[in-house]
Write an enzyme that holds these catalytic residues in place. Structure first.
Site, short mmCIF file in Angstrom:
data_model
loop_
_atom_site.label_atom_id
_atom_site.label_comp_id
_atom_site.label_asym_id
_atom_site.label_seq_id
_atom_site.Cartn_x
_atom_site.Cartn_y
_atom_site.Cartn_z
N ASP A 87 -9.44 4.21 -14.97
CA ASP A 87 -8.52 3.28 -14.37
C ASP A 87 -7.77 1.97 -14.53
O ASP A 87 -8.00 1.85 -15.77
CB ASP A 87 -9.28 1.87 -13.40
CG ASP A 87 -10.17 2.76 -12.24
OD1 ASP A 87 -9.75 4.53 -11.89
OD2 ASP A 87 -11.05 2.57 -11.45
N ASP A 122 -10.98 4.02 1.56
CA ASP A 122 -11.43 2.99 0.40
C ASP A 122 -12.07 2.12 1.66
O ASP A 122 -11.19 0.88 2.63
CB ASP A 122 -10.62 1.89 -0.33
CG ASP A 122 -9.68 3.36 -1.11
OD1 ASP A 122 -10.53 4.18 -1.40
OD2 ASP A 122 -9.27 2.93 -1.59
#
Length: 245
Positions: free
Chosen positions: A7, A128
């Site tokens: 990330d 998500d």
């Protein structure tokens, strides 16, 4: 398949807790070097997220992504800030194997369908969820759609995969939400990848249980960085499972 995650925030490799930008831990200031580590460990596919891009709605860590693509030969799937066809075309043209579309899947489902037709097997949808609803804009906002409702929109669109993340578990090493992920997978023909909370070899073992046979894999992040998950042991377990399948 087990996907190691990188990330990107401000050009470095971080992990957030539950997607909260104020709860970031820097694990490597050289993301390309980290990608090389994962390749050397034997992983077969890299999961990459431009966190700043997810919040901004456009690519923000392009140079870091490009350096990773220059450094490794692994296929890469990339999400974060991919919300128009020009961005999709640019990333796929620059060497990304598969783009992950999240917010735009909610806001502009026609974009996903068009991209999936134009780029077969190169478009995934990121779902998500927070409290059962799909979050958007870097998880800063929540839609009214459930993961299944959104995923069903793309059943016949040629989407390569659904990446399902339980935000409540992400970055907390709380274990995968396999019940919800398997339920989603069982309701779809699109391959589903589990994400959020993978903590140990026990989670990898759980992926190999008969009830999880439809899952395409899982994403591992913090557990790899802090040593809770032994990469060699996890990959050996998966290889053995493939040979005996």
């Amino acid at each position: 398949m087990l996907f190691p995650a990188i990330d990107l925030k401000d050009g470095v490799c971080v992990r957030l807790q539950q997607g909260d930008r104020t709860r970031a831990t820097v694990f490597n200031r050289d993301p390309a070097a980290q990608a090389h580590v994962f390749e050397a460990q034997g992983f077969e596919y890299l999961h990459l997220v431009d966190l700043d891009g997810a919040f901004a709605g456009k690519p923000m860590n392009a140079r870091a992504v490009e350096r990773i693509l220059e450094t490794i030969s692994l296929p890469v799937q990339l999400g974060g800030g991919i919300r128009d066809m020009a961005t999709i075309e640019a990333w796929l043209g620059n060497g990304v194997t598969r783009v992950i579309i999240g917010t735009a899947a909610v806001r502009d489902p026609a974009l996903v369908k068009d991209a999936a037709r134009r780029f077969p097997d190169q478009v995934a949808v990121g779902l998500d969820t927070r409290d059962g609803k799909v979050a958007v804009e870097g998880w800063a906002a929540t839609s009214e759609l459930t993961a299944l409702e959104l995923a069903k929109r793309f059943e016949d669109a040629g989407v390569a995969a659904i990446i399902y993340t339980d935000i409540a578990r992400d970055g907390l090493l709380a274990g995968l939400n396999l019940d919800a992920t398997i339920a989603l997978s069982d309701a779809l023909s699109i391959p589903v990848i589990a994400s959020g909370g993978l903590a140990s070899l026990d989670d990898v073992k759980a992926l190999l249980e008969p009830r999880a046979r439809k899952l395409a894999g899982a994403i591992a992040g913090r557990a790899l960085y802090d040593g809770r998950l032994d990469a060699a042991a996890a990959l050996a377990m998966l290889r053995t499972a493939r040979l005996t399948a």
